[in-house]
Write a protein that holds these residues in place. Structure first.
Motif, mmCIF file in Angstrom:
data_model
loop_
_atom_site.group_PDB
_atom_site.id
_atom_site.type_symbol
_atom_site.label_atom_id
_atom_site.label_comp_id
_atom_site.label_asym_id
_atom_site.label_seq_id
_atom_site.Cartn_x
_atom_site.Cartn_y
_atom_site.Cartn_z
ATOM 1 N N GLU A 173 0.846 -1.191 0.000
ATOM 2 C CA GLU A 173 0.000 0.000 0.000
ATOM 3 C C GLU A 173 0.884 1.244 0.000
ATOM 4 O O GLU A 173 1.085 1.892 1.035
ATOM 5 C CB GLU A 173 -0.931 -0.019 1.210
ATOM 6 C CG GLU A 173 -1.860 -1.226 1.248
ATOM 7 C CD GLU A 173 -2.695 -1.274 2.508
ATOM 8 O OE1 GLU A 173 -2.589 -0.325 3.320
ATOM 9 O OE2 GLU A 173 -3.448 -2.233 2.678
ATOM 10 N N THR A 174 1.408 1.575 -1.148
ATOM 11 C CA THR A 174 2.316 2.707 -1.260
ATOM 12 C C THR A 174 2.187 3.348 -2.630
ATOM 13 O O THR A 174 1.856 2.679 -3.616
ATOM 14 C CB THR A 174 3.775 2.258 -1.038
ATOM 15 O OG1 THR A 174 4.648 3.381 -1.156
ATOM 16 C CG2 THR A 174 4.181 1.195 -2.053
ATOM 17 N N LYS A 175 2.459 4.639 -2.660
ATOM 18 C CA LYS A 175 2.490 5.359 -3.929
ATOM 19 C C LYS A 175 3.920 5.540 -4.432
ATOM 20 O O LYS A 175 4.142 6.203 -5.450
ATOM 21 C CB LYS A 175 1.830 6.731 -3.765
ATOM 22 C CG LYS A 175 2.496 7.633 -2.705
ATOM 23 C CD LYS A 175 1.796 8.970 -2.609
ATOM 24 C CE LYS A 175 2.404 9.866 -1.529
ATOM 25 N NZ LYS A 175 2.124 9.358 -0.173
ATOM 26 N N THR A 176 4.886 4.961 -3.737
ATOM 27 C CA THR A 176 6.290 5.126 -4.062
ATOM 28 C C THR A 176 6.599 4.605 -5.455
ATOM 29 O O THR A 176 6.221 3.478 -5.819
ATOM 30 C CB THR A 176 7.168 4.385 -3.038
ATOM 31 O OG1 THR A 176 6.856 4.847 -1.728
ATOM 32 C CG2 THR A 176 8.636 4.614 -3.320
ATOM 33 N N GLN A 177 7.283 5.422 -6.236
ATOM 34 C CA GLN A 177 7.658 5.042 -7.585
ATOM 35 C C GLN A 177 8.937 4.189 -7.578
ATOM 36 O O GLN A 177 9.805 4.353 -6.713
ATOM 37 C CB GLN A 177 7.888 6.291 -8.435
ATOM 38 C CG GLN A 177 6.665 7.181 -8.576
ATOM 39 C CD GLN A 177 5.553 6.511 -9.365
ATOM 40 O OE1 GLN A 177 5.796 5.910 -10.413
ATOM 41 N NE2 GLN A 177 4.330 6.605 -8.854
ATOM 42 N N GLU A 178 9.028 3.289 -8.541
ATOM 43 C CA GLU A 178 10.209 2.424 -8.632
ATOM 44 C C GLU A 178 11.480 3.244 -8.854
ATOM 45 O O GLU A 178 12.547 2.895 -8.350
ATOM 46 C CB GLU A 178 10.021 1.410 -9.752
ATOM 47 C CG GLU A 178 8.897 0.407 -9.483
ATOM 48 C CD GLU A 178 8.698 -0.559 -10.630
ATOM 49 O OE1 GLU A 178 9.409 -0.416 -11.654
ATOM 50 O OE2 GLU A 178 7.833 -1.453 -10.512
ATOM 51 N N SER A 179 11.371 4.341 -9.591
ATOM 52 C CA SER A 179 12.551 5.163 -9.849
ATOM 53 C C SER A 179 13.081 5.779 -8.562
ATOM 54 O O SER A 179 14.296 5.861 -8.355
ATOM 55 C CB SER A 179 12.214 6.268 -10.859
ATOM 56 O OG SER A 179 11.163 7.092 -10.373
ATOM 57 N N TYR A 180 12.176 6.205 -7.661
ATOM 58 C CA TYR A 180 12.621 6.767 -6.391
ATOM 59 C C TYR A 180 13.309 5.704 -5.541
ATOM 60 O O TYR A 180 14.356 5.956 -4.933
ATOM 61 C CB TYR A 180 11.437 7.351 -5.620
ATOM 62 C CG TYR A 180 11.812 7.843 -4.245
ATOM 63 C CD1 TYR A 180 12.430 9.077 -4.077
ATOM 64 C CD2 TYR A 180 11.586 7.058 -3.109
ATOM 65 C CE1 TYR A 180 12.806 9.530 -2.815
ATOM 66 C CE2 TYR A 180 11.964 7.500 -1.850
ATOM 67 C CZ TYR A 180 12.565 8.737 -1.707
ATOM 68 O OH TYR A 180 12.947 9.161 -0.470
ATOM 69 N N LEU A 181 12.729 4.509 -5.503
ATOM 70 C CA LEU A 181 13.314 3.433 -4.715
ATOM 71 C C LEU A 181 14.673 3.024 -5.283
ATOM 72 O O LEU A 181 15.600 2.702 -4.546
ATOM 73 C CB LEU A 181 12.361 2.240 -4.698
ATOM 74 C CG LEU A 181 12.349 1.421 -3.402
ATOM 75 C CD1 LEU A 181 11.928 2.290 -2.245
ATOM 76 C CD2 LEU A 181 11.424 0.229 -3.540
ATOM 77 N N GLN A 182 14.781 3.048 -6.606
ATOM 78 C CA GLN A 182 16.061 2.711 -7.248
ATOM 79 C C GLN A 182 17.134 3.719 -6.860
ATOM 80 O O GLN A 182 18.275 3.350 -6.556
ATOM 81 C CB GLN A 182 15.879 2.687 -8.765
ATOM 82 C CG GLN A 182 17.142 2.387 -9.549
ATOM 83 C CD GLN A 182 16.873 2.298 -11.036
ATOM 84 O OE1 GLN A 182 16.150 1.417 -11.487
ATOM 85 N NE2 GLN A 182 17.442 3.218 -11.807
#
Length: 567
Positions: A173-182
């Motif tokens: 349950e998150t809106k976090t983008q994969e690019s930010y996590l990368q």
């Protein structure tokens, strides 16, 4: 009847203890020859006891007792007496590295004659391989030869396939983008797999103010690629805070003045670490402040953060200060953060009627100051929100040329023989420490200091201190200071994850060159409550302080309360 109930109660307690004792499994062991021993120790069941004996046998074999013998004697169904016949102790005469690649054997302590040193060496070599893209690497001893109790062998290494990182996935349950996590984890597709990098990424995400990990990362291996999946749940980090303060009205003695404050903070917009904030305060009838800021993390997928800010302070009818800032930040490590910034600081005098007959520059004047500086922070707290342990250090230093503007409301002679352009610099440092004493008891300590220097230092140049976030027991921005240092201390009694009662004491020393007594040593004390309601935090703080300008009287006490809503 009472005697019967008492007997029944005692029988119940004794029976429970007997049942608990019947479920236990007791072990006592000693070595032969006697080097180590353990008296009777209880385990919850026989399986747990046998697991302990297996680990004990393995640890002794790693010390070189390869031919040890276990002699068991069952004293009863729930008791075991163990004698461990150690036998001869083996050691290494020589070990050849064999086919172990040089890059996997670097920075490893050399193997000694101690038998366990070979095991430690192999574990380190495997760790090096796992961090260089070979998570399935294996190493073993080959061609083992024995001469008495001396052994010799050759390492045989199998690297397995080279594994590269694939693109990571975000679940939960998150809106976090994969690019930010990368960008946060540093895991880049096409780079070699690294177990150390995965562990560091897990720790970095644990410390994130935006979300929490709901389970350990999952890694899927296929076609020589590793795809990690991080399961997250967003925190309630956005803030809507309204505070009401009751203060003595200095313009109308005997009456109270209601002040206001609004804090709006929006975090992680779009799941990209984008933050915006707005802070407004009404300190008294004619004094107000406004702060607006915005931050963009990992600009264009680079390691650089960019933030801009604007602030305004209207000090009654005396002066108006404005600040415009531009910051560039860089994450040196998970805890260390470096930033470079530039600021444009402007100040204008609002009322010049009282300066008609001056012959020298007054304590306030119009000026423009362009600053260039560097800042650094080290965050060693265990949690950004519910801190129990650790410390936080932040500091900055800035310098630049200040230009005094000629105000037509001042007599022209006040600027005669005055150097209108001169260098000015400032520095600030804060150290925050959280002390964990027990689950319901902790301490919070914070030390802050700062200074500013210029040959034409003005009142509207000085730091503003006092209030809820600095020296409590005083009005907001009550003090002007050329240099300052103060210590905040709190004893906290926790009754929830982020709910606590607290008592505090603040001690400070300030220098103001425009006061008759330039050195002030304010002190304050008080108590309060921080109550976490699940959807927000209710705060109530009562404090009273003493300084050169304020006596220690309860009629000068300060009350601040409000509700900080998180969503």
């Amino acid at each position: 009847m009472k005697t019967f109930l008492l007997a029944f109660f005692l029988f119940f307690i004794a029976g429970g203890q007997l049942c608990e004792a019947q479920g236990a499994y007791w072990i006592k062991w000693t070595t032969d020859p006697v080097q180590e021993s353990a008296d009777w120790t209880s385990y919850s069941n026989k399986l747990e006891g046998n697991q302990y004996l297996d680990s004990l046998q393995q640890s002794l074999q790693e010390l070189g007792y390869l031919s040890l013998l276990l002699v068991k004697e069952e004293v009863s169904k729930d008791s075991l007496l163990m004698k461990i016949v150690l036998g001869e102790k083996y050691s290494w005469e020589s070990i050849s590295l064999g086919n172990v690649p040089k890059e996997f054997s670097e920075n490893i302590d050399p193997i000694t004659s101690e038998y366990s040193s070979a095991t430690r060496w192999m574990r380190k070599a495997i760790s090096n391989a796992e961090n260089r893209g070979f998570p399935f690497a294996q190493i073993k001893l080959d061609s083992i030869q024995r001469r008495g109790n001396l052994l010799s062998a050759v390492f045989y290494f199998d690297s397995g396939p080279l594994i590269l990182w694939d693109s990571l996935k975000v679940a939960g349950e998150t809106k976090t983008q994969e690019s930010y996590l990368q960008n946060t984890t540093g895991i880049r597709p096409g780079t070699p797999f690294s177990q150390k990098q995965l562990d560091a990424a897990t720790l970095a995400l644990t410390r994130s103010p935006y979300f929490v990990q709901t389970q350990a990362p999952q890694v899927e291996f296929q076609i020589q690629q590793a795809q990690p999946t991080f399961t997250l749940r967003d925190r309630n980090t956005n803030v809507l805070d309204g505070v009401i303060g009751l203060l003595p009205n200095q313009n109308e003695p005997g009456k109270m003045l209601i002040t206001g404050q609004l804090d709006l903070e929006l975090y992680h917009l779009g799941g990209k670490g984008r933050d915006v904030a707005l802070h407004w305060k009404r300190l008294n009838i004619a004094t107000q402040s406004l702060e607006i800021s915005a931050k963009e993390s990992f600009l264009f997928n680079s390691p650089i953060d960019v933030s801009v800010g604007f602030s305004l302070l209207k000090q009654d009818s005396t002066f108006l200060n404005r600040f415009l800032s531009l910051d560039f930040g860089y994450h040196i490590s998970q805890m260390s953060y470096l930033r470079f910034f530039t600021r444009r600081q402007s100040s204008d005098v609002l009322n010049t009627e009282d300066f008609d007959e001056l012959t020298e520059l007054p304590e306030v004047a119009d000026y423009r100051w362009n600053q260039y500086g560097i800042g650094w922070s080290w965050d060693g707290r265990d949690s950004p929100f519910f801190t129990r342990r650790g410390f936080l250090i932040t500091g900055e230093f800035a310098l630049g040329n200040k230009r005094i503007l000629e105000n037509t409301g001042f007599p022209a002679e006040v600027y005669d023989n005055l150097d209108l352009k001169s260098p000015q610099y400032l520095g600030k440092l804060e150290i925050e420490k959280h002390v964990y004493i027990r689950p319901t008891w902790g301490m919070w300590l914070k030390g802050s200091g700062g200074f500013t220097q210029n040959q034409n230092l003005l009142l509207n140049d000085l730091f503003r201190l006092g209030g809820l976030k600095s020296i409590r027991g005083f009005n907001e921005n009550y003090f002007f200071a050329k240099s300052y240092g103060y210590l905040n201390m709190e004893q906290r009694l926790f009754f929830g994850e982020n709910s606590f009662l607290m008592v505090f004491a603040d001690f400070g020393i300030l220098e103001n060159p425009y006061f008759a007594t330039s050195i002030d040593k304010p002190i304050s004390f008080g108590a309060g409550i921080n109550l976490d309601t699940g959807s927000g935090i209710f705060r109530f703080i009562y404090g009273v302080g003493k300084s050169n300008l304020q006596p220690l009287q309860f009629s000068y006490s300060r009350i601040h309360f409000g509700y900080l809503a998180r969503f």
